[in-house]
Design an enzyme around this catalytic site. Structure first.
Site, short mmCIF file in Angstrom:
data_model
loop_
_atom_site.label_atom_id
_atom_site.label_comp_id
_atom_site.label_asym_id
_atom_site.label_seq_id
_atom_site.Cartn_x
_atom_site.Cartn_y
_atom_site.Cartn_z
N ARG A 80 0.85 -1.16 -0.06
CA ARG A 80 0.01 0.05 0.00
C ARG A 80 0.92 1.25 0.00
O ARG A 80 0.46 2.37 -0.75
CB ARG A 80 -0.76 0.06 1.06
CG ARG A 80 -2.02 1.18 1.07
CD ARG A 80 -3.22 1.08 2.06
NE ARG A 80 -2.83 1.04 3.55
CZ ARG A 80 -3.23 1.00 4.78
NH1 ARG A 80 -4.61 0.48 4.38
NH2 ARG A 80 -2.85 1.10 5.55
N LYS A 183 -2.49 6.61 1.26
CA LYS A 183 -2.47 7.02 2.64
C LYS A 183 -1.60 8.41 2.77
O LYS A 183 -0.23 7.95 3.24
CB LYS A 183 -2.01 5.88 3.43
CG LYS A 183 -2.30 5.76 5.05
CD LYS A 183 -1.91 4.65 5.55
CE LYS A 183 -2.17 4.60 7.34
NZ LYS A 183 -3.67 5.41 7.78
N GLU A 219 -16.45 6.50 4.42
CA GLU A 219 -15.63 5.99 5.49
C GLU A 219 -15.52 6.90 6.71
O GLU A 219 -16.07 8.13 6.57
CB GLU A 219 -14.24 5.54 4.97
CG GLU A 219 -13.30 6.57 4.85
CD GLU A 219 -11.75 6.08 4.39
OE1 GLU A 219 -11.44 4.96 5.16
OE2 GLU A 219 -11.17 6.34 3.59
N1 PLP Z 1 -9.27 4.50 6.59
C1 PLP Z 1 -8.76 5.46 6.91
C2 PLP Z 1 -8.98 6.84 6.43
C3 PLP Z 1 -7.36 5.05 7.60
O1 PLP Z 1 -6.46 6.33 7.97
C4 PLP Z 1 -6.94 3.76 8.08
C5 PLP Z 1 -6.01 3.62 8.80
O2 PLP Z 1 -5.17 3.01 8.43
C6 PLP Z 1 -8.23 2.98 7.70
C7 PLP Z 1 -9.22 3.39 6.90
C8 PLP Z 1 -8.01 1.46 8.09
O3 PLP Z 1 -6.85 0.78 7.18
P1 PLP Z 1 -6.03 -0.34 7.88
O4 PLP Z 1 -7.03 -1.32 8.21
O5 PLP Z 1 -5.14 -0.82 6.80
O6 PLP Z 1 -5.46 0.14 9.08
C1 COI Z 2 -3.86 3.33 11.47
O1 COI Z 2 -5.02 2.63 11.80
O2 COI Z 2 -2.98 2.98 11.39
C2 COI Z 2 -4.16 4.92 11.06
O3 COI Z 2 -3.25 5.15 10.40
C3 COI Z 2 -5.36 5.49 11.65
C4 COI Z 2 -4.71 6.86 12.05
C5 COI Z 2 -4.25 6.77 13.49
C6 COI Z 2 -4.44 7.75 11.16
#
Ligand code: PLP
Ligand code: COI
Length: 340
Positions: A80, A183, A219
């Site tokens: 990612r 991200k 989201e």
């Molecule tokens: N959506 C956003 C905007 C986020 O910042 C995060 C955190 O990483 C997620 C979703 C969840 O992603 P993940 O499950 O890969 O941590």
């Molecule tokens: C995560 O879940 O790792 C995130 O980045 C969410 C937030 C702290 C930005």
């Protein structure tokens, strides 16, 4: 070091012993450097400062009952980050370099991995920034990749409890064809005002709708959204949300217990039909939703009538945590065990 109260950690920054760094110069990534400094030396015209060339990741390491440390889905985070880099024209980092950095930084900070009993974990924060100067809007030619770690407790202070979230139609987080699927720091800057407003009003997060029509669920501020109905796990398909690795894992877990999974647009009105709803992410894990208030429409959607997390949220949460802490077999190959 002062004793750390592992059980009452919140989701915040704590100084640890070391971080790791790699520099991209002349088209090559350098060998990893281990640093004990929390500071970096940055050019005043670096593109990360002026034009937002910054991407980050978030993953966790867990200490199991057996004393082993397990990192959850490291490879997915590496991939990612590559996509995020491509999305804002930064030099992508090889997966092997990402993995080496994550493993090295954990090994260098073993004493900060929270003990099994605490339910806390080591949060790993890789980030990649443009470091060379530009005044015109152009990509940098040099980059810096870093990984820091910090022990954390739950993102929402309530932990695995239901909380209310809010729809604020006056704010968007990301455009339909913008950077929402990457991200990158800019998306989070764009969410700060609405997030602060939500907190002041007593909500744990904002639930964003699609920016174009405000008809579909996108989201939450720091997490993906899912709803549960008729033994089905339903989560939005959208061009402006982050592809959550936790969400992807939950869809596999849901299927493994005979649930159906639907990844598709979710119209706002459909929120009224869910039996349960939740937010999911590395930091959020599963954070079950108590209620969604659509303030501009004066409509509320209620989920946990008695205030407790629903049974599917509980089941999926327990399954995910069991794999992360090594209490259940790693049947999907999600975990990297760090040898001490
Ligand atoms: N959506 C956003 C905007 C986020 O910042 C995060 C955190 O990483 C997620 C979703 C969840 O992603 P993940 O499950 O890969 O941590
Ligand atoms: C995560 O879940 O790792 C995130 O980045 C969410 C937030 C702290 C930005």
């Amino acid at each position: 070091m002062n004793e750390i109260d592992w059980k009452s950690l919140s989701f915040g920054y704590m100084k640890t012993d070391f971080n790791v760094r790699s520099y991209y110069r002349d088209g090559k990534w350098s060998e990893l450097e281990v640093s004990s400094s929390e500071m970096i030396n940055l050019h005043i015209a670096a593109t990360c400062l002026h034009y937002g060339q910054e991407a980050f990741e978030g993953l966790k390491a867990f200490k199991g009952k057996d004393g082993k440390i397990r990192v959850f889905r490291m490879e997915e985070n590496a991939l990612r980050l590559q996509r995020s880099c491509e999305g804002i024209l930064m030099a992508p980092l090889p997966v092997e370099k990402f993995n080496e950095a994550v493993i090295t930084v954990i090994r260098q900070n073993m004493r900060f991995v929270p003990p099994y009993e605490s339910g806390s974990s080591l949060y790993i924060r890789p980030l990649l920034i443009g470091t060379s100067p530009q005044i015109g809007v152009h990509a940098a030619s040099e980059y810096l990749f870093m990984v820091l770690v910090t022990p954390v407790g739950p993102y929402f202070k309530e932990g695995f409890k239901t909380t209310p979230v809010v729809i604020l139609r006056a704010y968007d987080r990301a455009a339909p064809l913008g950077t929402g699927t990457y991200k990158v720091g800019g998306n989070y800057a764009a969410s700060l005002v609405a997030g602060e407003k939500a907190h002041q009003l007593g909500y744990s997060a904002v639930l964003y709708l699609d920016a174009k029509e405000k008809r579909y669920v996108d989201e939450c501020g720091p997490a993906n959204f899912f709803g549960i109905r008729d033994n089905t796990y339903i989560t939005p398909a959208s061009t402006s949300i982050l592809p959550s690795i936790t969400n992807k894992s939950l869809t596999q877990l849901a299927e493994s217990i005979g649930m159906k999974v639907e990844r598709r647009q979710i119209a706002v009105e459909e929120l009224a039909t869910f039996e349960e709803a939740g937010m999911c992410g590395t930091a959020a894990v599963i954070s079950p939703i108590l209620r969604i208030d659509d303030l501009d429409k004066n409509i509320s959607y209620h989920y946990a009538k008695d205030g407790a997390p629903g049974k599917t949220c509980v089941k999926l949460y327990n399954m995910l945590r069991a794999i992360q802490y090594g209490e259940a077999p790693d049947r999907f190959g999600w975990v990297t065990v760090i040898d001490e």
